[in-house]
Design a protein around this motif. Structure first.
Motif: not given
Lengths: 466, 157
Positions: A47-67
């Motif tokens: 589940r490594m990829l799923a985990y990485g993508l999950g965390l990545g998606a979450l912080v991408t949302v945070a990043h877009i909102v910061v932008r």
């Protein structure tokens, strides 16, 4: 509080740097996950990829909102806490596996894994982070709610102490509100509300509080009648110690107040008075209440018996874990951190020290130091006193909490039950700390934003003719 | 997995962890000093992309900072960019004075045609350039004292 600040050189947004560092942070978390899987099962975890993508998606949302909402905010804060949160998730996953294995060996029912829950809490944390940034467009709005925040903070802080033990007590500390299978620690949110209150209150009162009274031994003591607020804070923190039986929250709360008082007034005497009050209060409490005395005993004499089966068991196991880790650690997945009780919450630092060694532990502590530094930097550059105090208070609170936890685990100070921000398992702590960083970003954005162009750019007075 | 591979993975992970810390530190470094001062020789890509960067430095002999030489904030300096600098006791001033003899919005320094000018913003006690009272925007030469309340400022290179 210094009135003059260098303008931040060349205001730049630096969101690209933030994105690059975020990718790096997520990759670190994935590498840690892979390393656990390789050590335990000889294969990359499925589940490594799923985990990485999950965390990545979450912080991408945070990043877009910061932008969108805080384009000039500090580019390092979000990547740094993402790395801590990701590493924390891996450590919890790793402890899940170890605990399940131990339970299978002894024939106990396998406990349900906590890593999934923590990932859910991370998602909620990011949601709160996004919410704060979207709803709070200007940190000065908070100043209007100074006393509301103060009242809310006090209620949240006092609530678990007043509720019956069946609802609020977990492992001897009355810090919780448990409803159904759901439990929150209101103290974590109280911390934020009270910092808003302290900042707003001290902005209006700092002139009075910095008036000098008698001068003793090169130190200007404040006037006796100005001691009121610090005595109230002291009484409340002792109240937490006595009624909620938690040394950590008590120390954290009082420490934040004294530090903010010092930042607001620039008077060293407040630090000395605060330290003196707390030490005398703690000493008195240790004489009067057995649970405080017990903590002190564990701290001073952890090896009282031959075999640490007494109350110091947890602390001693943590110390053995750190010693086992040594300089370079046993490697992720190769130590035995599950030997320490509460390794996922209070003692996650021991797990980290065992598996990543002093080298890894220092790297993680440096990451905390960088988060605090970015917060203090925002405070230094802030022009309005409320933002200055708020940012400094938030950064200091994070630093003090890490100090109390790591100091407790490494037996520098008596052990207390605080969570390690972002690393430990625990929803309330994660949510409150993501909100804390959102507030820091908000202040940092306003500080680094270039000043609006003045409307009148001709130097001359204009002549109006009728 | 052999023992050796696991050891290598362990060490590699620690190295990556420290690399992250180093990367964060380098971000802070560029944040403090700006990327312009980082490479002594500007790289070609940079020079091609931003030819318009050069004029920000201004011509030779133009002031780079404003220094407080007397008064409560003596020793403080402020780097000059292109944006105007307001001076006064108000919190939103660029240079916030804690000087009882200064007004909340006392004076303003601004750049016009490569020359810094000082303008009094209707202060109570007036702004003086050397000995002369500033009544309208006046060019400020290097090293000439500007007096605001009990504070004295100078433009320096």
């Amino acid at each position: 509080m210094s009135a003059v600040t260098d303008p931040v050189p060349a205001p730049r947004r630096r969101r690209g740097v933030e994105l690059a560092m975020l990718v790096f942070a997520v990759l670190i978390a994935m590498a840690a996950y892979a390393s656990v899987g390789l050590a335990l099962d000889n294969v990359l975890p499925p589940r490594m990829l799923a985990y990485g993508l999950g965390l990545g998606a979450l912080v991408t949302v945070a990043h877009i909102v910061v932008r969108r909402t805080a384009p000039y905010a500090d580019p390092l804060l979000v990547p740094l806490i993402t790395m801590l949160n990701g590493l924390g998730l891996v450590l919890i996953y790793r402890l899940d596996i170890a605990e399940a294995a131990a339970a299978r060996q002894s024939g106990d029912p396998v406990p349900s894994p906590d890593a999934t829950g923590q990932l859910l809490w991370t998602a909620l944390g990011v949601a709160i982070f996004v919410g704060v940034l979207l709803l709070l467009r200007d940190h000065r709005t908070l100043q209007r709610y100074t006393y509301t925040a103060g009242a809310a903070g006090l209620v949240l802080l006092a609530l678990p102490g007043l509720l019956p033990a069946s609802i609020s007590e977990v492992n001897g500390a009355k810090l919780w509100i448990r409803i159904g299978g759901f439990s929150i620690q209101p103290g974590e949110f109280a911390k934020l509300a009270l910092m808003i209150f302290f900042a707003g209150y001290l902005v209006t009162k700092r002139d009075v509080l910095s008036l000098a009274g008698r001068r003793v031994l090169l130190i200007d003591l404040p006037r006796a009648r100005d001691l009121g607020p610090v005595l109230v804070a002291w009484a409340v923190s002792l109240g937490i110690l006595v009624f909620e039986r938690d040394l950590g929250t008590s120390l954290l709360f009082f420490g934040i107040f004294v530090a903010m008082l010092y930042i607001a007034t620039e008077r060293t005497s407040w630090l000395l008075i605060g330290l003196g009050l707390f030490l005398s209060g703690a000493f008195l409490a240790s004489r009067l209440f057995s649970h405080v005395q017990e903590r002190l005993d564990i701290w001073l004499h952890p090896w009282a018996g031959d075999n640490p089966t007494n109350d110091a068991y947890q602390l001693v196991q943590g110390l053995y874990g750190l010693a086992q880790g040594g300089l370079l650690g046993t490697g992720l997945g190769q130590g035995r951190p599950e030997m320490v009780p509460f390794a996922k919450t209070d003692f996650i630092i021991a797990t980290l020290g065992e598996e990543l060694g002093l080298t890894g532990l220092v790297a993680v502590l440096l990451v905390y130091a960088l988060v605090v530094e970015r917060g203090l930097r925002a405070a230094l550059a802030a022009r309005d006193p409320f933002a200055k105090l708020l940012a400094a208070g938030l950064a200091f609170a994070l630093a003090l909490q890490v100090f109390i936890v790591v100091g407790g685990v490494t037996r520098l100070i008596p052990l207390t039950g605080l969570t390690t921000p972002f690393l430990s398992y625990g929803g309330s702590s994660l949510l409150a700390n993501w909100a804390l960083v959102a507030l820091l970003l908000r202040v940092s954005d306003s500080v680094r934003r270039p000043a609006p162009q003045p409307i009148q750019d001709e130097g001359m007075t204009q002549v109006v003719s009728r | 997995m052999t023992e050796l591979t696991l050891t290598l993975i362990r060490l590699a992970f620690l190295a990556v962890l420290w690399l992250f810390v180093m990367a964060a530190l380098s971000v802070i470094r560029t944040d403090l000093f700006g990327p312009r001062s980082a490479p002594k020789v500007p790289s070609r890509a940079n020079a091609d992309a931003r030819p318009a960067k050069a004029p920000t430095r201004g011509k030779r002999g133009s002031p780079r900072k404003v220094l407080v030489t007397h008064g409560p904030l003596s020793g403080t300096s402020l780097n000059l960019g292109e944006s105007p600098i307001t001076i006064g006791r108000a919190n939103d001033a660029t240079l916030v004075l804690s000087d009882d003899y200064a007004s909340s919005r006392h004076a303003r320094l601004f750049l016009r045609d490569g020359q810094w000018l000082v303008e009094d913003l209707g202060s109570t006690n007036g702004t003086y350039l050397d000995r002369a009272k500033v009544t309208r925007p006046t060019p400020v030469p290097l090293g000439v004292p500007i007096r605001i309340g009990r504070t004295v400022l100078e433009l320096r290179k």
